[in-house]
Design an enzyme around this catalytic site. Structure first.
Site, PDB file in Angstrom:
ATOM      1  N   PRO A   1       0.534  -1.240  -0.187  1.00  9.11           N
ATOM      2  CA  PRO A   1       0.340  -0.527  -0.301  1.00  9.11           C
ATOM      3  C   PRO A   1       0.640   1.103  -0.231  1.00  9.11           C
ATOM      4  CG  PRO A   1      -0.784  -1.961   1.689  1.00  9.11           C
ATOM      5  CD  PRO A   1       0.336  -1.840   1.677  1.00  9.11           C
TER       6      PRO A   1
ATOM      7  N   GLY B   1       5.477   1.483  -4.317  1.00  5.55           N
ATOM      8  CA  GLY B   1       5.376   0.814  -6.046  1.00  5.55           C
ATOM      9  C   GLY B   1       6.987   1.265  -6.493  1.00  5.55           C
ATOM     10  N   SER B   2       7.074   1.942  -6.873  1.00  3.97           N
ATOM     11  CA  SER B   2       8.598   2.272  -7.445  1.00  3.97           C
ATOM     12  C   SER B   2       9.510   2.209  -6.646  1.00  3.97           C
ATOM     13  CB  SER B   2       8.715   4.025  -7.999  1.00  3.97           C
ATOM     14  OG  SER B   2       7.358   3.635  -8.508  1.00  3.97           O
TER      15      SER B   2
ATOM     16  N   GLU C   1       4.423  -2.258 -14.580  1.00  2.00           N
ATOM     17  CA  GLU C   1       6.327  -3.182 -14.468  1.00  2.00           C
ATOM     18  C   GLU C   1       6.957  -1.482 -14.412  1.00  2.00           C
ATOM     19  OE1 GLU C   1       6.317  -6.032 -14.291  1.00  2.00           O
ATOM     20  OE2 GLU C   1       4.780  -7.260 -15.131  1.00  2.00           O
TER      21      GLU C   1
HETATM   22  C1  LIG Z   1      -3.851  -2.644 -12.649  1.00  2.39           C
HETATM   23  C2  LIG Z   1      -2.288  -2.403 -11.626  1.00  2.39           C
HETATM   24  C3  LIG Z   1      -1.637  -4.206 -11.525  1.00  2.39           C
HETATM   25  C4  LIG Z   1      -0.257  -4.253 -11.009  1.00  2.39           C
HETATM   26  N1  LIG Z   1       0.229  -5.221 -11.121  1.00  2.39           N
HETATM   27  C5  LIG Z   1       0.607  -5.780 -10.107  1.00  2.39           C
HETATM   28  C6  LIG Z   1       1.386  -6.979  -9.262  1.00  2.39           C
HETATM   29  O1  LIG Z   1       0.688  -7.913 -10.516  1.00  2.39           O
HETATM   30  N2  LIG Z   1       2.082  -6.771  -8.673  1.00  2.39           N
HETATM   31  C7  LIG Z   1       2.773  -5.298  -8.435  1.00  2.39           C
HETATM   32  O2  LIG Z   1       4.382  -6.244  -7.543  1.00  2.39           O
HETATM   33  N3  LIG Z   1       2.396  -4.712  -9.072  1.00  2.39           N
HETATM   34  C8  LIG Z   1       1.232  -4.269  -9.822  1.00  2.39           C
HETATM   35  N4  LIG Z   1       1.302  -2.911  -9.563  1.00  2.39           N
HETATM   36  C9  LIG Z   1       1.796  -2.231  -9.416  1.00  2.39           C
HETATM   37  C10 LIG Z   1       2.727  -1.236 -10.017  1.00  2.39           C
HETATM   38  O3  LIG Z   1       3.605  -1.882 -10.589  1.00  2.39           O
HETATM   39  C11 LIG Z   1       2.956   0.188  -8.992  1.00  2.39           C
HETATM   40  O4  LIG Z   1       1.633   0.577  -9.533  1.00  2.39           O
HETATM   41  C12 LIG Z   1       3.652   1.094  -9.881  1.00  2.39           C
HETATM   42  O5  LIG Z   1       5.317   0.308  -9.643  1.00  2.39           O
HETATM   43  C13 LIG Z   1       4.238   2.401  -9.873  1.00  2.39           C
HETATM   44  O6  LIG Z   1       3.811   2.691  -8.410  1.00  2.39           O
HETATM   45  P1  LIG Z   1       3.198   3.231  -7.048  1.00  2.39           P
HETATM   46  O7  LIG Z   1       1.707   3.495  -7.680  1.00  2.39           O
HETATM   47  O8  LIG Z   1       2.879   2.842  -5.484  1.00  2.39           O
HETATM   48  O9  LIG Z   1       2.825   5.200  -7.026  1.00  2.39           O
HETATM   49  P2  LIG Z   1       4.393   5.800  -7.095  1.00  2.39           P
HETATM   50  O10 LIG Z   1       5.873   4.570  -6.869  1.00  2.39           O
HETATM   51  O11 LIG Z   1       4.341   5.953  -5.257  1.00  2.39           O
HETATM   52  O12 LIG Z   1       4.220   6.777  -7.525  1.00  2.39           O
HETATM   53  C14 LIG Z   1       3.577   8.521  -8.263  1.00  2.39           C
HETATM   54  C15 LIG Z   1       4.249   9.080  -9.131  1.00  2.39           C
HETATM   55  O13 LIG Z   1       5.046   9.354  -8.581  1.00  2.39           O
HETATM   56  C16 LIG Z   1       6.184   8.644  -9.565  1.00  2.39           C
HETATM   57  N5  LIG Z   1       7.408   8.648  -9.171  1.00  2.39           N
HETATM   58  C17 LIG Z   1       8.004   7.413  -8.433  1.00  2.39           C
HETATM   59  N6  LIG Z   1       9.020   7.671  -7.510  1.00  2.39           N
HETATM   60  C18 LIG Z   1       9.834   8.949  -8.209  1.00  2.39           C
HETATM   61  C19 LIG Z   1      10.786   9.378  -8.208  1.00  2.39           C
HETATM   62  N7  LIG Z   1      12.403   8.697  -8.052  1.00  2.39           N
HETATM   63  N8  LIG Z   1      11.409  10.075 -10.125  1.00  2.39           N
HETATM   64  C20 LIG Z   1      10.435  10.874 -10.956  1.00  2.39           C
HETATM   65  N9  LIG Z   1       9.141  10.538  -9.674  1.00  2.39           N
HETATM   66  C21 LIG Z   1       8.654   9.898  -9.365  1.00  2.39           C
HETATM   67  C22 LIG Z   1       6.088   7.864 -10.159  1.00  2.39           C
HETATM   68  O14 LIG Z   1       6.440   7.679 -11.669  1.00  2.39           O
HETATM   69  C23 LIG Z   1       4.663   7.830 -10.164  1.00  2.39           C
HETATM   70  O15 LIG Z   1       3.977   9.295 -11.004  1.00  2.39           O
HETATM   71  C24 LIG Z   1       0.026  -3.335 -10.355  1.00  2.39           C
HETATM   72  C25 LIG Z   1      -0.466  -1.537 -10.312  1.00  2.39           C
HETATM   73  C26 LIG Z   1      -2.456  -1.300 -11.484  1.00  2.39           C
HETATM   74  C27 LIG Z   1      -2.679  -0.351 -11.144  1.00  2.39           C
END
Ligand SMILES: Cc1cc2nc3c(=O)[nH]c(=O)nc-3n(C[C@H](O)[C@H](O)[C@H](O)COP(=O)(O)OP(=O)(O)OC[C@H]3O[C@@H](n4cnc5c(N)ncnc54)[C@H](O)[C@@H]3O)c2cc1C
Length: 400
Positions: free
Chosen positions: A132, A135-136, A378
């Site tokens: 929660p 992600g990144s 991804e």
């Molecule tokens: C439908 C769906 C299916 C998914 N399936 C899986 C799965 O099977 N397994 C799994 O593990 N995950 C899964 N995910 C998760 C997905 O990999 C993450 O949502 C994604 O990696 C982005 O992470 P976050 O949502 O936490 O965004 P955040 O990491 O919080 O990022 C929010 C914003 O900030 C930006 N950002 C973050 N860090 C930086 C930085 N250093 N510099 C500049 N910009 C930055 C991002 O690009 C984004 O625009 C899924 C997501 C979705 C929506």
């Protein structure tokens, strides 16, 4: 099949596989996709058909009952499937990533135990990094595995598991803190077998899949959370048998997954182009077909150029990996380009449809809700650019 997105140099086997999949997509997926998607219904019959075609074992080595095909074959298959319905490619993708991780990093016992049943589609994989709160920023994970005799006790909460409910095997990344020198060396992948379904798991005490997350698109395939409360996993279910390697194993999985997401973008964009060029020849305004207005022809030209460019870059990234070379630069570029172009091509096709593009009767409405997921999954565009930028500076570093 149209002129766009051709791939040179394929073997006869690759061409046969693609022709079979294309036929399956045209007959079994496209006619039912939009209706199932609107109902958010899992495509059980399509999945059974894919099992019969052997698609769940496409890249698993022949010695473990798979077809032993390359990443390129897989990516081209995914492109065809996504052209039919992106959610179906999502059902195969996490399975493919987990099979790749077990094949590349698993112990011999893990390969012999999991891969043959994964090839048959009896075991279906999900992979779980995100939480929660992250992600990144994977290094920030908080789900923890603590050793207790011959077992690990797992506690924490995971988020966004594609196939979280329907899968029977989840590769879960946890912090294990067993003395690694950096956060990256203190992470471990656990292979958790479970029964499919939602709620508390009947076969794994402490494991709960709360339910499906409601999404704007990418429906049909289930996306879930995963709650772990004192879940006990035997030490022989640590991927590769050694703790501290989980981050690198997951990144390897994500790297092939990126080519796959690029391939999905190519498939969705190709379908959007097909729908747009077809509609443009049917609709008339101001006394002529809209395709005869230069503005619409320019749109079609831009869309086709993007479809072609994304396809060729995706193929190049897959071939690089297949040749044994590092492909993080190319996979990052391909994923970035294909997902951005996909969004743009889908939007142009939507505009060509005029008001009808807004109607649920038209397929482009579904594609319009599907394309944004590719910008995130991804690794977001920003994360791809970070990877590409860092690699470029390695390649082009000035001599000191
Ligand atoms: C439908 C769906 C299916 C998914 N399936 C899986 C799965 O099977 N397994 C799994 O593990 N995950 C899964 N995910 C998760 C997905 O990999 C993450 O949502 C994604 O990696 C982005 O992470 P976050 O949502 O936490 O965004 P955040 O990491 O919080 O990022 C929010 C914003 O900030 C930006 N950002 C973050 N860090 C930086 C930085 N250093 N510099 C500049 N910009 C930055 C991002 O690009 C984004 O625009 C899924 C997501 C979705 C929506």
């Amino acid at each position: 099949m149209g002129r766009l997105a051709q791939t040179d140099g394929l073997t006869e086997i690759q061409r046969d596989i693609l022709a079979t999949v294309r036929d399956f997509v045209d007959k079994e997926i496209i006619p039912v996709a939009t209706e199932l998607e609107h109902k958010d219904e899992y495509p059980t019959a399509i999945v059974e058909g894919m099992k019969q075609l052997g698609l769940f074992g496409l890249t698993i080595p022949e010695e473990f009952g798979g077809l032993g095909e390359s990443l390129l074959t897989y990516a081209l298959v995914v492109e065809e499937i996504a052209r039919g319905w992106m959610s179906v490619s999502g059902i195969v993708n996490t399975h493919f990533i987990v099979a790749h991780m077990i094949n590349a990093h698993g112990t011999q016992e893990q390969k012999e135990y999991f891969l043959p049943r994964m090839a048959a589609g009896e075991i279906r994989g999900a992979f779980s990094m995100s939480e929660p709160g992250l992600g990144s920023d994977v290094a920030a994970i908080s789900t923890k595995g603590v050793k207790d005799g011959d077992e690990y006790v797992l506690n924490g909460q995971k988020m966004w598991l594609t196939n979280g409910g329907t899968s029977t095997l989840v590769a879960v990344l946890c912090k294990t803190d067993e003395g690694g020198s950096t956060p990256y060396k203190n992470m471990t992948t656990f292979l958790i077998e479970k029964t499919p379904g939602f709620g508390p798991n009947p076969t794994v005490p402490g494991l709960t899949v709360p339910g499906k997350i409601e999404k704007m698109g990418y429906k049909g395939v289930d996306t879930t959370e995963l709650v772990l409360q004192d879940v006990r996993i035997p030490a022989n279910r640590v991927l590769g048998g050694v703790t501290g390697k989980g981050f690198y194993q997951m990144m390897d999985g994500v790297e092939v997954g990126r080519v796959n997401v690029a391939a999905r973008g190519c498939g969705v964009a190709r379908r959007a182009f097909e729908l747009g060029i077809s509609y443009a020849q049917q609709r008339s305004t101001f006394g002529k077909k809209i395709c005869e207005h230069q503005a619409i022809q320019f749109k079609l030209a831009e869309m086709a150029t993007k479809v072609e460019a994304a396809h060729q870059m995706m193929v190049m990234a897959a071939r690089k990996k297949d040749s044994g070379e590092r492909n993080d630069l190319e996979a990052g570029m391909a994923k970035y380009l294909a997902s951005e172009y996909c969004k743009e091509v889908v939007e142009d096709s939507f505009r060509i449809h005029g008001g009808y593009g807004f109607s649920k009767e038209y397929e482009i409405e579904r594609l319009y809700r599907e394309a944004p997921m590719l910008l995130i999954g991804e690794g977001t565009a920003e994360i791809q650019k970070m990877i590409v930028g860092r690699r470029l500076l390695e390649e082009y570093r000035l001599a000191e």
